[in-house]
Write an enzyme that holds these catalytic residues in place. Structure first.
Site, PDB file in Angstrom:
ATOM      1  N   ARG A  20     -19.353  42.908 -26.912  1.00 57.88           N
ATOM      2  CA  ARG A  20     -18.228  42.881 -25.980  1.00 57.88           C
ATOM      3  C   ARG A  20     -18.244  44.218 -25.248  1.00 57.88           C
ATOM      4  O   ARG A  20     -18.571  45.249 -25.848  1.00 57.88           O
ATOM      5  CB  ARG A  20     -16.887  42.730 -26.717  1.00 57.88           C
ATOM      6  CG  ARG A  20     -16.631  41.339 -27.305  1.00 57.88           C
ATOM      7  CD  ARG A  20     -16.361  40.300 -26.215  1.00 57.88           C
ATOM      8  NE  ARG A  20     -16.027  38.990 -26.751  1.00 57.88           N
ATOM      9  CZ  ARG A  20     -16.888  37.987 -26.893  1.00 57.88           C
ATOM     10  NH1 ARG A  20     -18.154  38.144 -26.544  1.00 57.88           N
ATOM     11  NH2 ARG A  20     -16.495  36.825 -27.380  1.00 57.88           N
ATOM     12  N   GLU A  37     -14.997  41.880 -17.307  1.00 58.06           N
ATOM     13  CA  GLU A  37     -15.776  40.784 -16.708  1.00 58.06           C
ATOM     14  C   GLU A  37     -14.891  39.879 -15.871  1.00 58.06           C
ATOM     15  O   GLU A  37     -13.739  39.644 -16.245  1.00 58.06           O
ATOM     16  CB  GLU A  37     -16.436  39.970 -17.822  1.00 58.06           C
ATOM     17  CG  GLU A  37     -17.460  40.772 -18.583  1.00 58.06           C
ATOM     18  CD  GLU A  37     -17.954  40.058 -19.827  1.00 58.06           C
ATOM     19  OE1 GLU A  37     -17.672  38.862 -19.990  1.00 58.06           O
ATOM     20  OE2 GLU A  37     -18.623  40.713 -20.633  1.00 58.06           O
ATOM     21  N   HIS A  49     -23.082  37.994 -18.907  1.00 59.07           N
ATOM     22  CA  HIS A  49     -22.555  37.434 -20.169  1.00 59.07           C
ATOM     23  C   HIS A  49     -23.124  36.035 -20.427  1.00 59.07           C
ATOM     24  O   HIS A  49     -22.400  35.044 -20.384  1.00 59.07           O
ATOM     25  CB  HIS A  49     -21.019  37.384 -20.155  1.00 59.07           C
ATOM     26  CG  HIS A  49     -20.434  37.192 -21.532  1.00 59.07           C
ATOM     27  ND1 HIS A  49     -19.230  37.719 -21.913  1.00 59.07           N
ATOM     28  CD2 HIS A  49     -20.895  36.527 -22.616  1.00 59.07           C
ATOM     29  CE1 HIS A  49     -18.971  37.383 -23.170  1.00 59.07           C
ATOM     30  NE2 HIS A  49     -19.966  36.646 -23.621  1.00 59.07           N
TER      31      HIS A  49
END
Ligand code: 8YV
Length: 309
Positions: free
Chosen positions: A228, A257, A275
């Site tokens: 993360r 994000e 991601h």
């Protein structure tokens, strides 16, 4: 008990289709006025499919008993609060381990061998003007894995196949693991050529990879973040990359994000990825099936397949 399920985020099509077939489902993320929708209907839902569940949403859903998260990471769900309220939570572990490990190795090779730049070099017709510069390689290097969990172990195995030496950092030393354990991340960073971050997100790991850790990795070290964005001090990382304090980074995750620090866009020592660790057809399909199977188990009164709370 009714089987009303609220879908909080856009899920894979096949997963949503199965949820609509099996349960009485509604897409919250499509509602123009979510607040008004929840005021009127929040109490009728028993389960959630998806993440982004904070205490405020739980307040709006007094009969909520189950949250089936799409993803192994459940940092977008307040699990402590769920536990207090007797709300069960499930995630999607294991089915994504191979896809995650595969892309991790891909990003590492891409960064070391400068695959994105080499591709551009050929496309831009630069090859006839001279050879592409020499690169570094993974063979013989030490990789420090931050979080030797289910995915971390798959990455470790593949790193060994790349003839790397594996060491690891985690909250505690694990039994039956042949790799050297570090209880101090700064020390592991100092001793590693590569640092691969694959530990859960959330408050407990916030900025675990601090400015000090990045400095310890040093000017020849590479950082890979598959976990993360919050696990790494992003400002310190950007500074280290801009000023060549580390050799490079491959990043699949970011703090905010889908926003990525613009300072990274012009840098030659980073490989950026949107991601997509688990984003293959077969893995996402399996994750979606697990979301549905956990909901079915819950409504049938069977044991949940992959509970976290
Ligand atoms: C997905 C992930 O991108 O499983 C996780 O924790 O980060 C990913 O597999 C995400 O869950 C999709 O919403």
């Amino acid at each position: 008990m009714t089987n009303k399920v609220l879908i909080t985020q856009k899920l894979l099509d096949s997963c949503e289709k199965a949820i609509f077939e099996k349960f009485d489902a509604t897409r919250l993320y499509e509602k123009a006025d979510r607040d008004a929708f929840l005021t009127e209907n929040g109490a009728s839902f028993i389960a959630i499919a998806g993440g982004n569940v904070d205490p405020a949403l739980m307040d709006r859903m007094p009969n909520l008993k189950m949250i089936s998260n799409f993803g192994v990471g459940y940092d977008s769900i307040d699990t402590a609060e769920a536990k207090k309220r007797d709300i069960r939570v499930t995630n999607t572990p294991n089915v994504l381990n191979d896809a995650m490990a595969e892309i991790t190795i891909g990003l590492m090779v891409g960064l070391a061998r400068r695959i994105p730049q080499a591709d551009q070099f050929v496309r831009q017709g630069k090859w006839p003007g001279g050879n592409f510069p020499l690169q570094s390689e993974l063979t013989g290097k030490t990789v420090g894995i931050v979080g030797l969990g289910r995915i971390g172990k798959e990455i470790a195995e593949r790193c060994q196949a790349m003839k790397m030496r594996v060491v690891y950092y985690g909250r505690r030393k694990q039994t039956g693991i042949p790799h050297v354990y570090y209880d101090k991340l700064v020390e592991m960073a100092r001793d590693s050529d590569w640092l691969v971050v694959i530990t859960p997100g959330g408050a407990a790991t916030d900025k675990l990879v601090s400015a000090d850790v990045i400095e310890a990795l040093g000017k020849d070290g590479f950082l890979v973040n598959m976990a993360r964005g919050t696990v790494v001090d992003e400002a310190a990382l950007v500074d280290a990359l801009v000023n060549n304090k580390i050799a490079g980074a491959a990043l699949d995750v970011f703090e905010k994000e889908p926003q990525v620090p613009e300072a990274l866009f012009g840098l030659d020592n980073v490989v950026l990825s949107p991601h997509q660790g688990s984003a293959t057809h077969q893995t996402r399909y399996a994750m979606g099936a697990l979301v549905v199977d956990n909901l079915s188990a819950f409504f049938n009164g069977d044991p949940l397949l992959t509970p976290v709370v």
